[in-house]
Design an enzyme around this catalytic site. Structure first.
Site, mmCIF file in Angstrom:
data_model
loop_
_atom_site.group_PDB
_atom_site.id
_atom_site.type_symbol
_atom_site.label_atom_id
_atom_site.label_comp_id
_atom_site.label_asym_id
_atom_site.label_seq_id
_atom_site.Cartn_x
_atom_site.Cartn_y
_atom_site.Cartn_z
ATOM 1 N N ASP A 274 46.704 10.161 32.939
ATOM 2 C CA ASP A 274 47.122 11.305 31.925
ATOM 3 C C ASP A 274 48.192 12.047 32.398
ATOM 4 O OD1 ASP A 274 46.063 12.944 29.386
ATOM 5 O OD2 ASP A 274 46.742 14.106 31.147
ATOM 6 N N THR B 196 48.973 8.362 28.481
ATOM 7 C CA THR B 196 47.405 8.588 28.814
ATOM 8 C C THR B 196 46.984 7.710 29.951
ATOM 9 O OG1 THR B 196 46.980 9.549 26.632
ATOM 10 C CG2 THR B 196 45.121 8.672 27.824
ATOM 11 N N ARG C 143 74.860 1.688 8.441
ATOM 12 C CA ARG C 143 74.098 2.457 7.208
ATOM 13 C C ARG C 143 75.353 3.549 6.754
ATOM 14 N NH1 ARG C 143 70.083 3.003 3.212
ATOM 15 N NH2 ARG C 143 69.998 5.176 2.655
ATOM 16 N N GLU D 27 46.756 4.893 32.719
ATOM 17 C CA GLU D 27 47.333 4.928 34.215
ATOM 18 C C GLU D 27 47.526 6.132 34.683
ATOM 19 O OE1 GLU D 27 48.698 2.015 36.523
ATOM 20 O OE2 GLU D 27 47.590 0.538 35.337
ATOM 21 N N GLY E 233 41.105 -3.355 29.455
ATOM 22 C CA GLY E 233 41.862 -4.361 28.975
ATOM 23 C C GLY E 233 41.314 -5.708 29.299
ATOM 24 N N THR F 155 37.912 3.022 34.870
ATOM 25 C CA THR F 155 37.711 4.263 33.873
ATOM 26 C C THR F 155 36.494 4.201 33.279
ATOM 27 O OG1 THR F 155 40.100 4.225 33.415
ATOM 28 C CG2 THR F 155 38.868 5.489 31.842
ATOM 29 N N GLY G 38 63.432 6.016 5.938
ATOM 30 C CA GLY G 38 62.414 5.449 5.496
ATOM 31 C C GLY G 38 62.273 3.896 6.169
ATOM 32 N N SER H 110 39.739 10.897 33.536
ATOM 33 C CA SER H 110 40.828 10.972 34.653
ATOM 34 C C SER H 110 40.260 10.915 36.052
ATOM 35 C CB SER H 110 41.608 12.082 34.233
ATOM 36 O OG SER H 110 42.331 12.016 32.950
#
Lengths: 754, 754
Positions: B552, B548, B443, B550, B311, B272, B527, B278
């Site tokens: 979009d 997004t 809960r 690999e 990366g 990229t 919360g 893209s």
């Protein structure tokens, strides 16, 4: 003319040579690509060829004078570079020859260089005069006027506030460490207090202007700086200060309100408990009056009955604690009591335990904490006693005899906070949209493989559809919330139940809208949107919780639905089953007229854009859902199912009704407002926005309308088509629509948006 | 019996006294409330009264022996406390008297104490034997069996891997500082490499087992630990290593693959670019072959042509760089070249510039960076030359003559990564659902105001509707992706274009599904879900970008649609307009049969749950959309609109088609799979899951089906009703369904989920 020096053969290569040598470096790839093109260019004379090849030797770059001369040659033609041309540089060369010679064929060898070098206009556009063919954004509308319409009565206050935000203390930066982040946010809040914004909603006696609507407007603007700042500000002045102002009496105001407004007294609003998130009435903390010592004892009975998620908990020296008030062995329900939690040295008062809630998805500049009380005593006077008091003789007294009514009257006074949360969510959505649109007006995306210049992201229909209806919704919700706050602050209206129901519904749909919009903007910016520096991530993390706090959206929508079912006669926030059931009988007769088949399939543009159609469609849905929900409940009750269970069974229908009512309310508020805009140009724009909102909302729920036979298949398709068409129609104005939000330039620091 | 010592009047108060004194402290509120109740209780004798009041004096608490005796009295009755009773403690008292005496009326004074003290069973349930009336989750199905079905062929590999994850290096903690986070993730990746997982997909010669499907399965499990770890692992072994494995030849494998699998050689995948997110084919980085020195020169032409978001960029010493390969002045399109970027001392190679991308919304344990190359030379051998080579004589050669086909063949080999991203997204959704469901099974939320014990969150219909269809979708997508990966890895199928199209579509719908699900889970936990400690926030931040990277999702869906339009004959990833247009003619005749009116309104359960109905409905949509999109394009082209523009105009329709095709594919893969389950009980469960997925998907697009007249209004309503019904039917099994995901217990560390 100097250009006469060049033959057409050479002249056409000048712009390329100029670009290639402009950074004083001829790369290997550039040499070979250009060389090959020149070698294959059979239109060149031997002289042309030799001249050109001579400039491809790295060892003998053109002299500075030569380069300057080329530039002059180019400038003198007055030809401009058109970036949107398929081959901008080749076309430019072609025009240069046209300028000087009779014949000017398009030279495909130039095109080959352009493709093989892979150079795009953004690499060299600083070297040329540029002609913009396609306007990126139109200037037909004026963003200043749009902003003025949105600001309404509060224009000058908002403008001043936006100027205040220029102070460097409000500059954005990435903050990962919660301690320093919190310290900084505290400083920002203190700064705002010093500027007089903290006390804004309080009476003049205590440093304010009693202007809640303006307070809400500036609150939205705080989101342009930082969500943590807005929330901490809201906790300190709106919730803590608001509880003193609205639940307390003069003695409390005199003692605390000025200091609170100045942020000299920091306080928190201790309502929610771990075990009982949305059930305020069921809080377990007790406030037991001890007559002997004339004190109230605040106590947390069980381990999970602590106050939870309390904003400002680590900085505060006082808390407004909501607890079951027990006087003479009788529980009088939830009341608020002011409880000192830290001393002058910021040490915890004995009996008070506070734990940091730790890191959160967002809002890490807000110091949320858990609070436990162990038999903490405060004077009887600390009870905020506007609606319920302990007399000096130790007896309980309230003017509102019905405990349920008393409880909801107390809570009702705090509903302004919900409008503010919606406003803050809206501010977040606006800022995300502004970033995404500004990016989409710069960023180019691949397209036709033969075209050199890529299209703008904003020119893609799918991109228009992602962002434009959301922009329209921002306009609608902005006006609606302004209107809501005005009604809420109107002191001549005593019964606020209706407005409270409406605020609950609007808070839900607007905070969900804000989250969806911010997410869409993140994705619309691709990987860039994922980088913190581009600020959408902060908005995403901060606004996320808005769907939960100040009332969980699912709970609020059901309350709104119950309000509608009971014609706003039931107590706000109350389970209110009985009240609702009582009223159902009357409404069940409210059958709807059959819809005319011509209407069902009417796809005329005039009809589809008609406010009457929109209003009817939204109103029909609310009434129809009211009727069917009522019928269902009645049937269950007839079968002997307890009312609580009956309501549980129609839960999903209640949610649908709550949403439908809220959308109708927002639309009709906005549509009515557009009529009051004096300037015709802007009125027509607002009406277009109104139509886009309406059609988009109707489209979202098209399956329901189709099921009901309210619209036919062709009309449903027409809705979709017109949403797309309106989004495209607004494309030239999208930059202006975004600027109309009035987000100060100094708050738009994201690199992709500048 | 000792209990005979007590009169019924006293006996009924014993459980209350026991609770009150059990923490050895009688609070003020407790005194007064209990005292008042006793005073007003006219069923008590004078003796009873005196005895009881005697125990309310703080100064004379009951002796330890007395307390022990009370406990014995209670235990001896063998009565159990039923928490779900309306007044658990009062009812318990009533049962105690029944146990000993003939008459046992319900004493409303006890009830008053219970309400006014505000004590809930969770405050005192440790003191009693508990009887669970309503089962929280059924044990009819066995989660181990469900997990086994999902694991399929890879059970033993997955189980071993889950055990490996027990190592403390995989313990979760909040990590705010990117440097230390990245360092830790690097250690985790090295640890996994040492265990042999890095090389898993490589040939045995290089330390692997050539098992890509198992690789994908463990990849999903990595998400249970941390998204950053999964992504860094994927970059190092899947993208960098995968490019060597699949685009390189033996010399590259021998030189680098073993070291890559062991994480001794760290590498990144530099595809990229900033300016061309893209559009891989349009990358600007050049790789120019220089014959004189027999080297390839890697160069970044413009400032914005840098490699972006790479990366592993800060840890790597080598990059697989995608660049325009220019040989002899001719651009042969994008090729990958191995470029050393750091030396043995981890210093940057001259000419290489790397910048940290900085903080992101999530995945901050991954070191993303920007890379610029300035005339960086590498040997000719560094070209990954499987599909295109530079011969020793300096000429370019490729077996695939068509440059477009060559490009997409190269990209196609890397498509496995998309399936892995979808798997990772799915893993994120599963973990979020597991947390949300486990929380909802603990809960309690407020309900009927007269009931002491609150309902479980999971018992609310709206909560069931939020979570159950998502759980069903997880099962569907799990099986689908396993199937996809099997097909993809099948070496007997040479033409992968269809599977690549399918992977593109599935990656889109599954990563969107994952994001929506995680968001729903965040909100469903209120919360608590917003606190980092509960881990949904990490999933939210990490999985977000999966829509997004690999590819979009918007781009991928359009590719998928083009694949469908051209019957998978067009080049994958290609603009492919011409190919598509050529094929349209044939398909335009493909009209659909009219639907039978009885079918349109058939709301029988048998029909609605029938696989035939689902398959027909999904297939009808795909075919219908294919037909209408094709017609639209043809009409535009007839009008002389260029094909690129024509495709732009139908963009939103292409997106719809891409989605429709992918949902059909997922459903039919799953439905066919359920038939192969041998055990009938589980098969029926999977069929129920299948029906829920189908009806939920059809419901989501009901407006389209209504518009087409494929279903009528009553059938549309029936879809909704049955989605709700199936969600409620699966309520007793929801805990088991979640456990069936097989998320290791040591990866479920969120406090709300334990």
């Amino acid at each position: 003319m100097e250009t006469k020096n060049y033959s057409p053969g050479i002249l056409q290569y000048i712009p390329f040579f100029y670009v290639i040598w402009s950074d004083n470096l001829l790369s290997y790839s550039e040499t070979s690509v250009v060389k090959k093109a020149i070698e294959q260019d059979d239109t060149l004379t031997k002289e042309d060829y030799n001249y050109l090849i001579g400039y491809l030797d790295k060892k003998t770059p053109p002299a500075y004078q030569e380069l300057k001369h080329w530039k002059k040659v180019i400038s003198n033609t007055k030809i401009k570079l058109v970036e949107s041309d398929t081959y901008p540089l080749s076309t430019f060369s072609q025009k240069m020859i046209c300028h000087h010679f009779d014949e000017c064929p398009f030279n495909s060898h130039l095109k080959d260089i352009e493709i093989n070098l892979g150079i795009q206009p953004n690499h060299y556009n600083h070297l040329f005069e540029i002609e913009i063919i396609k306007e990126i954004t139109s200037s037909y509308y004026n963003p200043v006027e749009l902003d003025a319409i949105l600001k309404g009565d509060h224009a000058s206050i908002i403008d001043t506030f936006r100027d205040v935000l220029k102070d460097p203390i409000f500059n954005w930066s990435i903050k990962r460490d919660k301690e320093s982040f919190r310290a900084h946010v505290l400083k920002q809040v203190e700064f705002l207090a010093k500027e007089g914004y903290g006390a804004m909603a309080y009476p003049t006696l205590y440093g304010g202007t009693e202007n809640m609507p303006a307070y809400a407007a500036i609150f939205e603007n705080m989101m342009y700086v930082d969500g943590s700042m807005a929330v901490k500000f809201g906790v300190q002045f709106g919730l803590f200060g608001g509880s003193i102002q609205k639940l307390g009496t003069k003695k409390h105001h005199d003692a605390y309100l000025s200091e609170t407004g100045k942020a000299k007294l920091l306080g928190c609003f201790a309502m929610t408990e771990t075990g009982h998130g949305s059930n305020v009435r069921g809080v377990k903390t007790t406030a037991t009056y001890d007559k002997e010592t004339d004190t109230i004892i605040i106590h947390t009975p069980g381990k999970n009955d602590n106050k939870e998620y309390i904003g400002n908990a680590l900085h505060s020296s006082m808390a407004s604690v909501f607890a079951q008030l027990i006087v003479e062995g009788k529980n009088h329900g939830v009341h608020a009591i002011l409880v000192p939690i830290r001393d002058a040295e910021h040490k915890l008062i004995p009996g008070v335990t506070i734990e940091d809630n730790g890191y959160k998805l967002g809002l890490n500049g807000v110091d949320n904490g858990k609070i436990w009380f162990h038999q903490v005593r405060v004077p009887r006077e600390n009870l905020l006693n506007k609606y319920g008091d302990i007399k000096p003789d130790g007896t309980y007294h309230s003017d509102i005899e019905n405990p349920s009514k008393r409880f909801f009257t107390m809570l009702g006074t705090l509903v302004g906070g919900r409008i503010c949360v919606a406003r803050a969510g809206l501010g977040g959505a606006k800022k995300a949209l502004a970033i995404a649109v500004k990016h989409a007006l710069k960023r180019r995306q691949f397209n036709d493989s033969v075209k050199i210049q890529e299209d703008l992201l904003m020119d893609y229909p799918s991109h228009q559809l992602r962002l434009t209806p959301a922009i329209a919704s921002c306009y609608v919700y902005d006006i609606t919330l302004t209107h809501m706050m005005k009604e809420y602050s109107d002191t001549t209206v005593l019964d606020k139940r209706k407005i409270e129901t409406q605020a609950a519904g609007l808070k839900s749909i607007i905070t969900w809208f804000a989250n969806n919009t911010i997410q869409e903007c993140r994705e619309a910016c691709g990987g860039k949107g994922y980088l913190m520096e581009n600020q959408i991530t902060d908005l995403k993390g901060d606004v996320d919780i808005f769907t939960t706090f100040e009332g969980d959206n699912h709970v609020l929508l059901q309350l709104a639905a119950k309000g509608v079912l009971s014609d706003f006669k039931s107590e706000f926030n109350s389970a209110g089953f009985t009240a609702v059931l009582k009223l159902l009988g009357a409404r069940i007769g409210d059958k709807l007229n059959t819809i005319n088949p011509i209407y069902i399939n009417n796809t005329d543009k005039d009809h589809l854009y008609d406010v009457k159609f929109h209003k009817h469609a939204f109103n029909y849905r609310t009434r129809r859902l009211t009727y069917t929900v009522a019928m269902r409940i009645r049937d269950y009750v007839k079968k002997g199912i307890p009312s609580y269970q009956a309501f549980l069974k129609v839960q999903t229908h209640l949610l649908a009704l709550g949403k439908a009512y809220s959308v109708e309310l927002a639309y009709s508020t906005f549509a009515d407002f557009t009529d009051t805009i004096k300037d015709e140009k802007n009125r027509l724009l607002f009406q277009k926005i109104s139509a886009l909102y309406a059609l988009h909302e109707l489209k979202k729920d098209a399956s329901w309308y189709l099921e009901q036979g309210y619209i036919g298949g062709t009309k449903s398709k027409a809705l979709r088509k017109h949403v797309e068409r309106l989004s495209t129609e607004l494309r030239p104005h999208i930059g202006v629509l975004i600027d109309g939000f009035g987000i100060p330039e100094h708050c738009m620091e994201a690199p992709i948006a500048t």
